[in-house]
Design an enzyme around this catalytic site. Structure first.
Site, PDB file in Angstrom:
ATOM      1  N   GLY A 361     -19.321  21.666 -24.472  1.00 51.68           N
ATOM      2  CA  GLY A 361     -18.019  21.041 -24.303  1.00 51.68           C
ATOM      3  C   GLY A 361     -17.315  21.547 -23.068  1.00 51.68           C
ATOM      4  O   GLY A 361     -17.726  22.540 -22.450  1.00 51.68           O
ATOM      5  N   PRO A 362     -16.232  20.892 -22.672  1.00 50.89           N
ATOM      6  CA  PRO A 362     -15.485  21.304 -21.478  1.00 50.89           C
ATOM      7  C   PRO A 362     -14.780  22.635 -21.701  1.00 50.89           C
ATOM      8  O   PRO A 362     -14.667  23.109 -22.840  1.00 50.89           O
ATOM      9  CB  PRO A 362     -14.484  20.155 -21.292  1.00 50.89           C
ATOM     10  CG  PRO A 362     -14.355  19.533 -22.634  1.00 50.89           C
ATOM     11  CD  PRO A 362     -15.673  19.681 -23.301  1.00 50.89           C
ATOM     12  N   PRO A 363     -14.288  23.245 -20.638  1.00 56.09           N
ATOM     13  CA  PRO A 363     -13.606  24.544 -20.784  1.00 56.09           C
ATOM     14  C   PRO A 363     -12.350  24.418 -21.636  1.00 56.09           C
ATOM     15  O   PRO A 363     -11.644  23.416 -21.589  1.00 56.09           O
ATOM     16  CB  PRO A 363     -13.259  24.927 -19.337  1.00 56.09           C
ATOM     17  CG  PRO A 363     -14.177  24.124 -18.481  1.00 56.09           C
ATOM     18  CD  PRO A 363     -14.426  22.843 -19.218  1.00 56.09           C
ATOM     19  N   GLY A 364     -12.092  25.473 -22.401  1.00 54.84           N
ATOM     20  CA  GLY A 364     -10.833  25.562 -23.135  1.00 54.84           C
ATOM     21  C   GLY A 364     -10.799  24.854 -24.465  1.00 54.84           C
ATOM     22  O   GLY A 364      -9.713  24.746 -25.062  1.00 54.84           O
ATOM     23  N   VAL A 365     -11.936  24.369 -24.979  1.00 54.40           N
ATOM     24  CA  VAL A 365     -11.903  23.673 -26.266  1.00 54.40           C
ATOM     25  C   VAL A 365     -12.185  24.616 -27.433  1.00 54.40           C
ATOM     26  O   VAL A 365     -12.182  24.171 -28.587  1.00 54.40           O
ATOM     27  CB  VAL A 365     -12.905  22.500 -26.286  1.00 54.40           C
ATOM     28  CG1 VAL A 365     -12.507  21.448 -25.277  1.00 54.40           C
ATOM     29  CG2 VAL A 365     -14.329  22.982 -26.033  1.00 54.40           C
ATOM     30  N   GLY A 366     -12.447  25.890 -27.162  1.00 54.96           N
ATOM     31  CA  GLY A 366     -12.593  26.856 -28.249  1.00 54.96           C
ATOM     32  C   GLY A 366     -14.023  27.215 -28.593  1.00 54.96           C
ATOM     33  O   GLY A 366     -14.294  27.598 -29.729  1.00 54.96           O
ATOM     34  N   LYS A 367     -14.941  27.154 -27.633  1.00 60.41           N
ATOM     35  CA  LYS A 367     -16.341  27.450 -27.931  1.00 60.41           C
ATOM     36  C   LYS A 367     -16.531  28.932 -28.270  1.00 60.41           C
ATOM     37  O   LYS A 367     -17.148  29.267 -29.274  1.00 60.41           O
ATOM     38  CB  LYS A 367     -17.218  27.060 -26.735  1.00 60.41           C
ATOM     39  CG  LYS A 367     -17.155  25.578 -26.374  1.00 60.41           C
ATOM     40  CD  LYS A 367     -18.136  25.216 -25.275  1.00 60.41           C
ATOM     41  CE  LYS A 367     -17.792  25.874 -23.942  1.00 60.41           C
ATOM     42  NZ  LYS A 367     -16.497  25.404 -23.393  1.00 60.41           N
ATOM     43  N   THR A 368     -16.003  29.801 -27.414  1.00 58.74           N
ATOM     44  CA  THR A 368     -16.181  31.232 -27.650  1.00 58.74           C
ATOM     45  C   THR A 368     -15.440  31.689 -28.891  1.00 58.74           C
ATOM     46  O   THR A 368     -15.964  32.445 -29.713  1.00 58.74           O
ATOM     47  CB  THR A 368     -15.703  32.030 -26.422  1.00 58.74           C
ATOM     48  OG1 THR A 368     -16.412  31.586 -25.256  1.00 58.74           O
ATOM     49  CG2 THR A 368     -15.941  33.514 -26.621  1.00 58.74           C
ATOM     50  N   SER A 684     -21.692   4.895 -15.673  1.00 59.37           N
ATOM     51  CA  SER A 684     -20.798   4.202 -16.607  1.00 59.37           C
ATOM     52  C   SER A 684     -19.801   3.276 -15.919  1.00 59.37           C
ATOM     53  O   SER A 684     -19.099   2.523 -16.594  1.00 59.37           O
ATOM     54  CB  SER A 684     -20.036   5.229 -17.444  1.00 59.37           C
ATOM     55  OG  SER A 684     -19.224   6.047 -16.630  1.00 59.37           O
ATOM     56  N   LYS A 727     -12.615   8.905 -22.916  1.00 65.96           N
ATOM     57  CA  LYS A 727     -12.259   7.734 -22.110  1.00 65.96           C
ATOM     58  C   LYS A 727     -11.231   6.862 -22.827  1.00 65.96           C
ATOM     59  O   LYS A 727     -10.259   6.402 -22.222  1.00 65.96           O
ATOM     60  CB  LYS A 727     -13.525   6.926 -21.800  1.00 65.96           C
ATOM     61  CG  LYS A 727     -14.508   7.638 -20.877  1.00 65.96           C
ATOM     62  CD  LYS A 727     -15.783   6.822 -20.704  1.00 65.96           C
ATOM     63  CE  LYS A 727     -16.777   7.521 -19.784  1.00 65.96           C
ATOM     64  NZ  LYS A 727     -18.028   6.761 -19.633  1.00 65.96           N
TER      65      LYS A 727
END
Length: 784
Positions: A361-368, A684, A727
């Protein structure tokens, strides 16, 4: 003139830390304590007489009567030399005395005392024969020691130091003062009240010294020839061990003994135990100053510190795990469900190999932070290892011990820090691994992340099999492009898409505002944001898929409010939209509002970026007398190919669309995508480009309330694309309420918030004809 010893005078007392002064012996003393210096100064007024008494404990800085031995010596101070903060004093022992009551004195110690009888040898007594025998034996032992220490000058040195003294009692005192004996032994010599006792005491330590000196001489003779510096040091160590063994004082080096004890506690596997025993024997034979000594010791310390059998017990309560995941993260329902399913399998089958999860996922979505929540839910230790920019395989596998500065790999180091065999190890930014002449770290990860291989992982430094199968590995990535296919095949990819504005608003309300308020030391009555303020921050001051920048902006607002509180300024505790603008200044981003009344040749498309979705306008314009296609706007190779495919398809169906064939043949086309400084790529935008080209050739505008996305084939088919959720949310955020999507993306609509789905009209297209019939109604009758 020296005063006589009547016992009626009182003299200052000088406590000694590590020696005792014997009668008739001249001795230099270093004086540093203030009371001791005062005593030396006072001795001048007492005929340069002072009583020297040894302390029982050397570390006592302010001794009292109980801290001193009872027997001491009156000495004459022959010389005083001042030094930095102290003095060196040359004293000569006179008489033995016994301390009695202390005399109050704040400047220095002072006691009453009694003078003890001097030792003398009486001829004709019953003890004269054994005394004479011991006296001769002691002299011979002292001479023997002198000769063994210095074969050439030993006898001469003995005559100068001892043989020149006429009084036998003084001779014994001189031998005791020169011998390498302890303070207690020296004090025992001083306290001897009979001549026979003195002779016996001196004889005991002289015999001990002869044995030690003889053993040293024998060992030195055996190892005398052809020794370099390292060999000489090794022989000296052998000498020490041999001496200690003969004296019954032998023992292992304290460090090695402690290392052995730590290795015993480590509960090592059998194969590891064998290697450790071999290395311990090698270490024991090594000099501490040898080049390999510290390397071998560090290696054994690593083995002792690694957890070989220690592990934490997993808590696999799904209800509690769900509560923790919901408490720490908003939304992400698909990901949470997958995690709970994995925990359920681990509960039913503890021996099952845990999957390697990859949070994409993109940065800052809470992966870590999601990995931290999983560790908390399972009760496991958490360790994070950043792989971003790593390009040396040795950072994972470790360096071989033959290299200077070798160390274990970061996998083994992380497990050592965790202290258990089953931590949760998060490998961050796995898509940003590098590669160069030093190796390919991704190749090492293929073994580390493969449950079938990592049971006997061998770190180059450790060079022993270590079981990594109990470790729960979780990786994170922003995109899959940088991950090699074999490595990606070992991972179970869970996609964390960006948050919608609705989700960000809920996250800010439930988590971010509370956390930043606490860090700023504010209360809810001092700092809060209403929905309008949060909406303003989202639209005008942040543009991201995650919530990292959102939290930073809220933190700035909290710090500004904290300053207002400290300066006791007037403020409204509940921030509104206008308050946000006043506190943060000019807007960082303009609100993304859909264009109205589009000119012919312009179409609204939808694009995905790492900061979320974007509405992307594609502009097409005819160029006279030019059959080429011109493309600008920093377009990538894939996007340029999509533009050519779209133009070719529009040419092929020009008759069905009612387009002027001559106009097509005599004019070229120029396609431009605004924000030319931003790189753009991907297939796309194919549908959007086809609509823009058709509009440019026909002169009919595209509807301004519709946005579209989809890959276009040369036969006019509309293929599915990624990032549909982001999108569609971008279109909704811009005020567009009608979107056109490939039919195969219909399943992605389930991920949209319910409020967004109810507010949108979605057209699902199989071919470009389906798209044109909705976006360009004037061409509808001509489309088959």
């Amino acid at each position: 003139m020296d005063l006589p010893f009547t016992g009626d005078e009182t003299y200052p007392v000088l406590p000694l830390k590590d020696t005792a002064v014997l009668p008739e012996i001249v001795l230099p003393l270093i004086v540093g304590r203030q009371k001791s210096l005062n005593a030396i100064k006072a001795a001048v007024d007492f005929g340069r007489k002072i009583i020297c008494v040894a302390q029982r404990e050397p570390h006592t800085e302010d001794p009292d009567a109980d801290d001193l031995y009872e027997i001491g010596t009156i000495v004459t101070v022959n010389r005083i030399e001042t030094r930095d903060g102290g003095a060196q004093v040359i004293v000569q022992g006179d008489k033995r005395v016994r301390l009695k009551a202390r005399i109050p004195n704040d400047d220095y110690l002072q006691f009453d005392y009694e003078v003890l009888d001097s030792l003398t040898i009486e001829s004709g007594s019953e003890e004269s024969a054994p005394i004479d025998a011991l006296l001769r034996e002691n002299r011979q032992l002292a001479q023997r020691i002198s000769v063994m220490l210095d074969a050439e000058n030993g006898m001469q040195v003995y005559q100068q130091l001892v043989g020149s003294i006429a009084n036998p009692i003084t001779q014994m005192y001189r031998i005791a003062s020169l011998a390498n004996i302890t303070l207690q032994q020296r004090q025992d010599i001083l306290e001897c009240s009979t001549v026979l006792g003195l002779m016996q005491g001196v004889h005991v330590f002289l015999q001990h010294e002869v044995q030690v000196t003889e053993i040293r001489r024998q060992i030195a003779e055996q190892a005398h020839d052809d020794m370099d510096a390292q060999q000489r040091e090794q022989v000296l160590r052998q000498q020490k061990k041999a001496i200690e063994h003969v004296l019954g004082e032998g023992g292992e080096d304290d460090d090695i003994a402690q290392l052995k004890a730590d290795l015993e506690k480590a509960d090592l596997p059998v194969c590891v135990r064998t290697e450790v025993d071999r290395e311990l024997k090698r270490l024991a034979r090594m000099s501490q100053n040898a080049a390999d000594y510290q390397v071998a010791r560090s290696y054994l310390e690593l083995i002792a510190e690694l957890p070989w059998q220690q592990s934490t017990e997993d808590k696999l309560d799904l209800i509690e795990a769900r509560r923790i995941l919901d408490e720490d993260h908003y939304g992400l329902e698909d990901v949470k469900e997958h995690i709970l399913e994995t925990l359920a399998v681990m509960k039913l089958n503890p021996d099952a190999k845990a999957p390697i999860l990859c949070f994409l996922g993109p940065p800052g979505v809470g992966k870590t932070s999601l990995g931290q929540s999983i560790a908390r839910a399972m009760g496991r230790k958490f360790e994070r290892l950043s792989l971003g920019g790593m390009h040396d395989e040795a950072e994972l596998r470790g360096h071989r011990r033959t290299y200077i500065g070798a160390m274990p790999g970061r996998i083994i180091q992380s497990i050592r820090r965790a202290g258990v065999t089953n931590p949760l190890l998060m490998l961050d930014e796995i898509d940003k691994l590098g590669r160069d002449f030093r190796g390919d770290p991704s190749a090492a990860l293929m073994e580390i992340l493969d449950p079938a291989q990592n049971k006997e992982f061998r770190d180059n430094y450790l060079n022993l099999p270590y079981d990594l199968s109990k470790v729960l590995f979780i990786t994170t990535a922003n995109a899959l492009d940088g991950i090699p296919t074999p490595l990606l095949d070992r991972m179970d990819v869970l996609e964390l898409s960006g948050y919608s504005d609705y989700e960000k608003q809920a996250i800010a309300r439930q988590y971010l505002i509370t956390r930043q308020r606490s860090e700023a030391g504010l209360s809810k009555a001092q700092f809060d944001l209403d929905d309008d303020a949060i909406h303003m921050v989202l639209r005008r001051y942040t543009r991201e898929a995650g919530v990292r920048e959102l939290e930073r902006v809220i933190g700035r607002l909290a710090r500004k409010r904290a300053r207002q509180v400290v300066e006791e300024l007037q403020f409204n505790p509940n921030l509104h939209g206008n308050d946000v603008v006043k506190m943060l200044g000019a807007e960082k981003f303009k609100s993304s509002i859909a264009r109205k009344d589009l000119a012919p040749g312009v179409a609204a498309g939808l694009a995905w970026t790492q900061s979320g979705g974007e509405v992307l306008y594609v502009e097409a314009s005819l160029t006279p007398k030019d059959e080429k296609i011109t493309m600008t706007g920093h377009l990538g190779q894939v996007m340029q190919e999509s533009a050519r495919a779209a133009r070719s398809y529009i040419w092929s169906v020009a008759a069905q669309l009612g387009l002027d064939r001559e106009r097509i043949e005599t004019n070229g086309i120029h396609i431009h995508v605004p924000a030319g400084a931003v790189p753009k790529d991907g297939p796309s935008a194919g549908v959007t480009m086809a609509c823009a080209i058709a509009s440019a050739y026909s002169g009919e505008p595209v509807r301004d309330d519709i946005a579209m996305t989809g890959e276009l084939t040369l036969s006019g088919l509309v293929l599915p694309v990624g990032g549909v959720k982001e999108k569609v949310l971008a279109a909704h955020r811009s005020g567009i309420r009608h979107v056109v999507l490939p039919r195969e993306n219909e399943r992605d609509l389930e991920k949209l918030p319910e409020a967004v789905k109810q507010d949108l009209t979605v057209t699902l297209a199989d071919t470009l004809s389906d798209v044109l019939s909705v976006c360009m109604p004037t061409l509808k009758l001509l489309v088959n």
